[in-house]
Each structure stands twice: as C-alpha cells, then as structure tokens.
Design an enzyme around this catalytic site. Structure first.
Site, PDB file in Angstrom:
ATOM      1  CE  LYS A 108      -6.399  -6.939   0.510  1.00 45.68           C
ATOM      2  NZ  LYS A 108      -4.990  -7.336   0.331  1.00 45.68           N
TER       3      LYS A 108
ATOM      4  CD  GLU B 110      -2.817  -1.153   0.111  1.00 44.17           C
ATOM      5  OE1 GLU B 110      -3.496  -0.156  -0.131  1.00 44.17           O
ATOM      6  OE2 GLU B 110      -2.870  -2.165  -0.587  1.00 44.17           O
TER       7      GLU B 110
ATOM      8  N   GLY C  96      -0.426  -6.822  -7.102  1.00 42.82           N
ATOM      9  CA  GLY C  96       0.343  -6.544  -8.319  1.00 42.82           C
ATOM     10  C   GLY C  96      -0.552  -6.045  -9.431  1.00 42.82           C
TER      11      GLY C  96
ATOM     12  CG  ASP D 186      -4.421  -4.664   2.706  1.00 39.12           C
ATOM     13  OD1 ASP D 186      -5.023  -3.847   1.991  1.00 39.12           O
ATOM     14  OD2 ASP D 186      -4.170  -5.837   2.338  1.00 39.12           O
TER      15      ASP D 186
HETATM   16  P1  NAP Z   1      -0.938   3.770  -6.683  1.00 41.18           P
HETATM   17  O1  NAP Z   1       0.042   3.021  -7.500  1.00 41.18           O
HETATM   18  O2  NAP Z   1      -0.424   4.618  -5.568  1.00 41.18           O
HETATM   19  O3  NAP Z   1      -1.821   4.668  -7.680  1.00 41.18           O
HETATM   20  C1  NAP Z   1      -2.735   5.605  -7.235  1.00 41.18           C
HETATM   21  C2  NAP Z   1      -3.171   6.426  -8.435  1.00 41.18           C
HETATM   22  O4  NAP Z   1      -4.220   7.306  -8.036  1.00 41.18           O
HETATM   23  C3  NAP Z   1      -2.060   7.301  -9.013  1.00 41.18           C
HETATM   24  O5  NAP Z   1      -2.150   7.322 -10.416  1.00 41.18           O
HETATM   25  C4  NAP Z   1      -2.360   8.687  -8.446  1.00 41.18           C
HETATM   26  O6  NAP Z   1      -1.958   9.749  -9.281  1.00 41.18           O
HETATM   27  C5  NAP Z   1      -3.876   8.643  -8.402  1.00 41.18           C
HETATM   28  N1  NAP Z   1      -4.436   9.539  -7.376  1.00 41.18           N
HETATM   29  C6  NAP Z   1      -4.220   9.508  -6.042  1.00 41.18           C
HETATM   30  N2  NAP Z   1      -4.931  10.482  -5.436  1.00 41.18           N
HETATM   31  C7  NAP Z   1      -5.597  11.140  -6.419  1.00 41.18           C
HETATM   32  C8  NAP Z   1      -6.473  12.244  -6.446  1.00 41.18           C
HETATM   33  N3  NAP Z   1      -6.816  12.896  -5.320  1.00 41.18           N
HETATM   34  N4  NAP Z   1      -6.987  12.646  -7.633  1.00 41.18           N
HETATM   35  C9  NAP Z   1      -6.645  12.002  -8.778  1.00 41.18           C
HETATM   36  N5  NAP Z   1      -5.816  10.935  -8.817  1.00 41.18           N
HETATM   37  C10 NAP Z   1      -5.299  10.522  -7.661  1.00 41.18           C
HETATM   38  O7  NAP Z   1      -1.987   2.787  -6.015  1.00 41.18           O
HETATM   39  P2  NAP Z   1      -2.376   1.305  -6.495  1.00 41.18           P
HETATM   40  O8  NAP Z   1      -1.386   0.347  -5.950  1.00 41.18           O
HETATM   41  O9  NAP Z   1      -2.678   1.314  -7.935  1.00 41.18           O
HETATM   42  O10 NAP Z   1      -3.707   1.066  -5.638  1.00 41.18           O
HETATM   43  C11 NAP Z   1      -4.914   1.673  -5.984  1.00 41.18           C
HETATM   44  C12 NAP Z   1      -6.041   1.066  -5.157  1.00 41.18           C
HETATM   45  O11 NAP Z   1      -6.116  -0.335  -5.433  1.00 41.18           O
HETATM   46  C13 NAP Z   1      -5.859   1.168  -3.653  1.00 41.18           C
HETATM   47  O12 NAP Z   1      -7.123   1.308  -3.046  1.00 41.18           O
HETATM   48  C14 NAP Z   1      -5.241  -0.171  -3.270  1.00 41.18           C
HETATM   49  O13 NAP Z   1      -5.500  -0.535  -1.926  1.00 41.18           O
HETATM   50  C15 NAP Z   1      -5.989  -1.076  -4.229  1.00 41.18           C
HETATM   51  N6  NAP Z   1      -5.322  -2.330  -4.558  1.00 41.18           N
HETATM   52  C16 NAP Z   1      -4.016  -2.343  -4.912  1.00 41.18           C
HETATM   53  C17 NAP Z   1      -3.406  -3.530  -5.261  1.00 41.18           C
HETATM   54  C18 NAP Z   1      -1.963  -3.599  -5.654  1.00 41.18           C
HETATM   55  O14 NAP Z   1      -1.458  -4.722  -5.826  1.00 41.18           O
HETATM   56  N7  NAP Z   1      -1.272  -2.497  -5.802  1.00 41.18           N
HETATM   57  C19 NAP Z   1      -4.158  -4.711  -5.235  1.00 41.18           C
HETATM   58  C20 NAP Z   1      -5.502  -4.670  -4.897  1.00 41.18           C
HETATM   59  C21 NAP Z   1      -6.073  -3.458  -4.550  1.00 41.18           C
HETATM   60  P3  NAP Z   1      -0.411   9.988  -9.656  1.00 41.18           P
HETATM   61  O15 NAP Z   1      -0.081   8.913 -10.652  1.00 41.18           O
HETATM   62  O16 NAP Z   1      -0.380  11.351 -10.250  1.00 41.18           O
HETATM   63  O17 NAP Z   1       0.351   9.860  -8.382  1.00 41.18           O
HETATM   64  N1  HSE Z   2      -1.111  -4.225  -0.373  1.00 39.46           N
HETATM   65  C1  HSE Z   2      -2.017  -5.252  -0.713  1.00 39.46           C
HETATM   66  C2  HSE Z   2      -1.373  -6.592  -0.491  1.00 39.46           C
HETATM   67  C3  HSE Z   2      -2.434  -5.110  -2.161  1.00 39.46           C
HETATM   68  O1  HSE Z   2      -0.149  -6.648  -0.371  1.00 39.46           O
HETATM   69  O2  HSE Z   2      -2.087  -7.600  -0.406  1.00 39.46           O
HETATM   70  C4  HSE Z   2      -3.491  -6.107  -2.576  1.00 39.46           C
HETATM   71  O3  HSE Z   2      -4.712  -5.827  -1.952  1.00 39.46           O
END
Ligand code: NAP
Ligand code: HSE
Length: 437
Positions: free
Chosen positions: A203, A188, A308, A199
């Site tokens: 879930k 995160e 991922g 987290d």
């Molecule tokens: P991330 O890589 O940090 O990306 C967040 C994106 O949102 C970035 O493009 C950011 O813009 C944009 N953003 C943030 N605040 C904003 C705002 N106020 N207005 C407009 N755009 C905004 O996060 P992520 O890993 O993709 O995760 C996104 C969501 O999916 C989270 O809720 C996370 O818990 C969930 N998730 C993630 C994963 C994973 O494996 N990463 C898996 C399942 C669920 P910038 O590009 O300009 O910074």
């Molecule tokens: N940070 C979270 C994890 C992303 O490692 O499981 C997927 O929800």
C-alpha cells in the site's frame, strides 16, 4: 438512462459487498441504479452462497465475464497475483475499464497495467486498494494535485491495527484476535501478508507512486511486521507515554545524492512508537489513518475503516461510478482524463536503507553493574548521536534492561553505534530496535 454492465471477478468479502450495493440502489446516488451485474466469476461453483442475484450469471471461468460484450466495467476482487494480473490485462485489451482492490498486483505490476490502460484508452481505478473505505487515492490524484507532497505516512493495515488495539486495551491473546480478524473478513487469505507488514508495504508503494509522481520498486522497501514485536516493548512504550502502531512511511530523502530528474524517497514499514498525543495514537481497531504532508496545504489526515466488506465495497463502487459517469456522458473524445488516469510524471526510487533518518527506540539487555548507562551514552556521543532519553527498566538476576530513545539519526549512524555497543562486555543483547515518532 442506459444501463452500465458490470462484470465481477470474485464474490468473497469484497465482491459480495459490491454486489450488495449494486442490488440495493435505493437511497444511493441515482447512478448506482444504472449498474447491472452481468457476470460473476468465483473459484468454487459448489460453495453455498446467499445470492442477491440470479445464479445463472455465476461462472467459474473469469474469461466468460471479461469477454461478455455486455460487460463494460470489470471489477477484479479475487486477490493474489496470478491469474488476477493477467485477467486485468485481458480486460484492458478487450477495451474495458477495470476497478481493482488488489494492492498486491498494483504494487508490483501497476506501471505495466497503467501503460496497457493508456494504450487501450481505458481507466484502471484502485481506490479500494489502500485504506479500505477511506477515500485516499482520488484525493492524492485530484484534490491534492496543487501541492508538493513531502511525506505520506500512517496506519494502512486494518488487521494489525485491530490486533494491536485489542492486545493493548484488553490484553487479548494474539492468536485469538488474529482469528477474529480473519472471521471479520479483515485479513488477507494468507494473513502472513498482514502481520509481516507486506500488505502495508504494497500500500505504501502505491501511495508513494501517486504522491510523488513515479512508481517505486516494491521489493526495495524495507519491511518489519508486528510478528517481530515483543509484549515487553509494548509495555515499556506505554510506560514512556507511547503506543506502538504498524506505520508505513514514504518521504523525500535529504541524505541521498541524486540527479535533478530522479527523486530519492525514504520508504519503510515497521512497528513504531507513537507519542500518546499524536493523532495516529488514537486510531484503533480496524481503522486506518493516512497523514499527507504537502506545500502549501500543511498536514491533512484521512481516517476511517481500513478493511471489511462494506467499507471496501464503498470504495470499489465509488470507482465504478466515476467510470460509469464518463461512459454515460457518451464522450466521443477518446482522450483519458489525466487526473483520473494518474500517469507518472517523474522518476522516483527508494533510497538506501542506511540513509533513512528517524528517531529510534532501542532496548538493550546488560549486566546490572554501575557505569553501564554512562558507557552506552558515551558510545552514542562518539558517533555524534544525541539521546532523547535513556532509562533503566526491570533489573533482575543481575541483568538490566536499558531503553534508549535517540533523536533523529540515519540508519547508517545507528548501525555503527549499535555495533560499538554490542562489543561492550556489559551488553548481552540488543533485544529490540524500532522507529519512534
Ligand atoms: P476473498 O474473501 O478471499 O474472496 C476472493 C473471491 O475471489 C472468492 O469469491 C473466490 O471464489 C474468488 N476467486 C479466487 N480465485 C479465483 C479464480 N482463480 N477464479 C475465479 N474466482 C476466484 O477475498 P477478499 O477479502 O474479498 O479480497 C479480495 C481482494 O480485495 C484482494 O486483493 C484483497 O487484498 C483486496 N482487499 C480486501 C479487503 C478486505 O477487507 N477483505 C480490503 C481491501 C482490499 P470462491 O468464493 O469460490 O472461493
Ligand atoms: N488485509 C487488509 C487489511 C485488507 O487488514 O488492511 C484491507 O486492505
């Protein structure tokens, strides 16, 4: 066929994975080719990006995306609580279905969001919020609907499973592996959410609500993360034939008195000793696994990559396709599919922590004197707690480490026994206490 307009809020790890699938439809289900990215909101417009679509649809104003009349489905993959929650509600009120991967918002505001969606006659789908690429939300909502679910448990944080696996297999350094997990897009934005178990708690709150039919209060879930874990316990667990995993568990509670209409659930997150032969013991790396137990199905396990870009985008796109399919059918009936919309049908609540029943691993630091093990055993016996095993490990500098594994007891019973044991003059510290399968 008509195109379906997609608005993306966020273009980070998950958002860029979603854009990549939408922009490369060849070889995927034909519905993917009907999806069209209309607007994409990011925080920082100046950030260097390798875009697979025209820069002209990029904006730093999420409302522009939501309010664009060509956007039919809004994808929230920004993360955080606000403004994500408000934007989801704005999209719903604008009559748009929403897909989100944001477990933090759904675990805390899912009930409010579901009510808004019902009132507006739109869907909010959340497959990517739990288990990354693993289909677990739709199976709980639809495929397992004929069962009485008794327990949902598993490994539902990829970052911590990746860290624990690499520390176990390679003896890797905690800080280095955590950095790798961040670089790989697993963690995160504040990785404390992963390592402190928060987290996983978000879930399990979501899975619990779907499995048992009613939302629970996220803040009532007792949580311990891997940041509390000592390498000594990992080592002792291994010597006893166990591996330590961060588990999240939700099950019917048999010890709490209840009214007919309200179901008490034992829900918790903590590092847990898993026997080497248990199916969860072999779940390594970023993989997650969720065990669902129900009547009459018995036990089913869902396994796969838990975090991922690609895996999570796969789950997001599955939800988009579900909604796109309904839209393309052009159904004039405004009623929602009750399975897909997953309305609550029962009151559930988190039972008191003292009523959680489980096996326990306890590590005590004691004087290395004769009779200590006997005294500890007697105190457990006086509290009617039976012991599965009691073993003395490293004895040095007149100190001994004693590991006790209990049979299934309530947390209340355990706490009473531990407070007696703490008063023994030979016991210096209760150095660790955690669950054991
Ligand atoms: P991330 O890589 O940090 O990306 C967040 C994106 O949102 C970035 O493009 C950011 O813009 C944009 N953003 C943030 N605040 C904003 C705002 N106020 N207005 C407009 N755009 C905004 O996060 P992520 O890993 O993709 O995760 C996104 C969501 O999916 C989270 O809720 C996370 O818990 C969930 N998730 C993630 C994963 C994973 O494996 N990463 C898996 C399942 C669920 P910038 O590009 O300009 O910074
Ligand atoms: N940070 C979270 C994890 C992303 O490692 O499981 C997927 O929800």
């Amino acid at each position: 066929m008509k195109k379906i307009g997609i608005g993306l809020l966020g273009l980070g790890t998950v958002g860029s994975g979603v854009a990549s699938i939408i922009n490369t439809p060849l070889g995927r289900h034909p519905l993917v080719a009907q999806l069209e990215l209309i607007g994409v909101a990011v925080k920082d417009l100046k950030k260097k990006r390798d875009l697979a679509f025209s820069e002209s649809i990029l904006t730093s104003n999420p409302l522009e995306v939501i309010e664009n009349p060509s956007v039919q489905i809004v994808i929230e993959v920004m993360g955080g609580i606000e403004p994500a929650r408000s934007l989801i509600i704005k999209a719903i009120r604008a009559g748009k279905s929403v897909v989100t991967a944001n477990k933090a918002v759904i675990a805390r505001h899912g009930y409010e969001i579901a009510n808004e969606a019902k009132a507006a006659g739109v869907y909010v789908l959340i497959e990517a919020a739990v288990g990354g690429g693993i289909p677990i939300i739709e199976p709980l909502k639809q495929s397992l609907g004929g069962n009485q679910i008794t327990k949902v448990s598993g490994i539902i944080n990829g970052t911590t499973n990746y860290i624990l696996s690499r520390m176990d297999k390679e003896g890797a350094n905690y800080d280095e592996v955590l950095k790798d997990a961040k670089d790989l897009g697993y963690a995160e934005s504040d990785p404390a959410a992963d390592v402190e178990g928060l987290d996983a708690a978000d879930k399990i709150a979501i899975l619990s609500g779907l499995a048992f039919g009613g939302p629970i209060k996220r803040s009532d879930i007792p949580v311990k993360g891997i940041n509390c874990l000592k390498s000594k316990d990992v080592d002792y667990a291994k010597r006893l034939g166990y591996v330590i995993k961060l588990l999240a568990i939700s099950e019917r509670n048999e010890h709490q008195t209840t009214t007919k209409d309200s179901l008490p659930l034992s829900v918790w997150v903590e590092p847990t000793l898993v026997p080497g032969e248990h199916p969860l013991a072999g779940v390594n790396g970023v993989n997650n696994a969720i065990l669902v137990e129900g009547i009459p199905i018995g036990q089913v396990m869902f396994f796969g990559p838990g975090a991922g870009s690609g895996p999570t985008a796969s789950a997001v796109v599955a939800d988009i396709l579900n909604i796109a399919g309904i839209k393309l059918m052009g159904n004039s009936n405004s009623n929602l599919d009750p399975l897909l919309s997953a309305e609550s049908w029962r009151d559930c609540y988190v039972a008191e922590e003292n009523k959680i029943s489980k096996k326990n691993y306890i590590r005590l630091i004691t004087d290395d004197t004769p009779g200590v093990i006997g005294k500890i055993g007697t105190l457990f016996g006086q509290r009617k707690i039976s012991i599965e095993s009691i073993v003395q490990f490293d004895a040095s500098n007149l100190e001994a480490e004693i590991v006790v594994i209990t049979h299934q007891i309530t947390k209340g019973q355990l706490n009473e026994a531990l407070s007696d044991i703490k008063n023994l003059s030979e016991v210096k510290d209760i150095a660790a206490s955690m669950g054991c399968l």
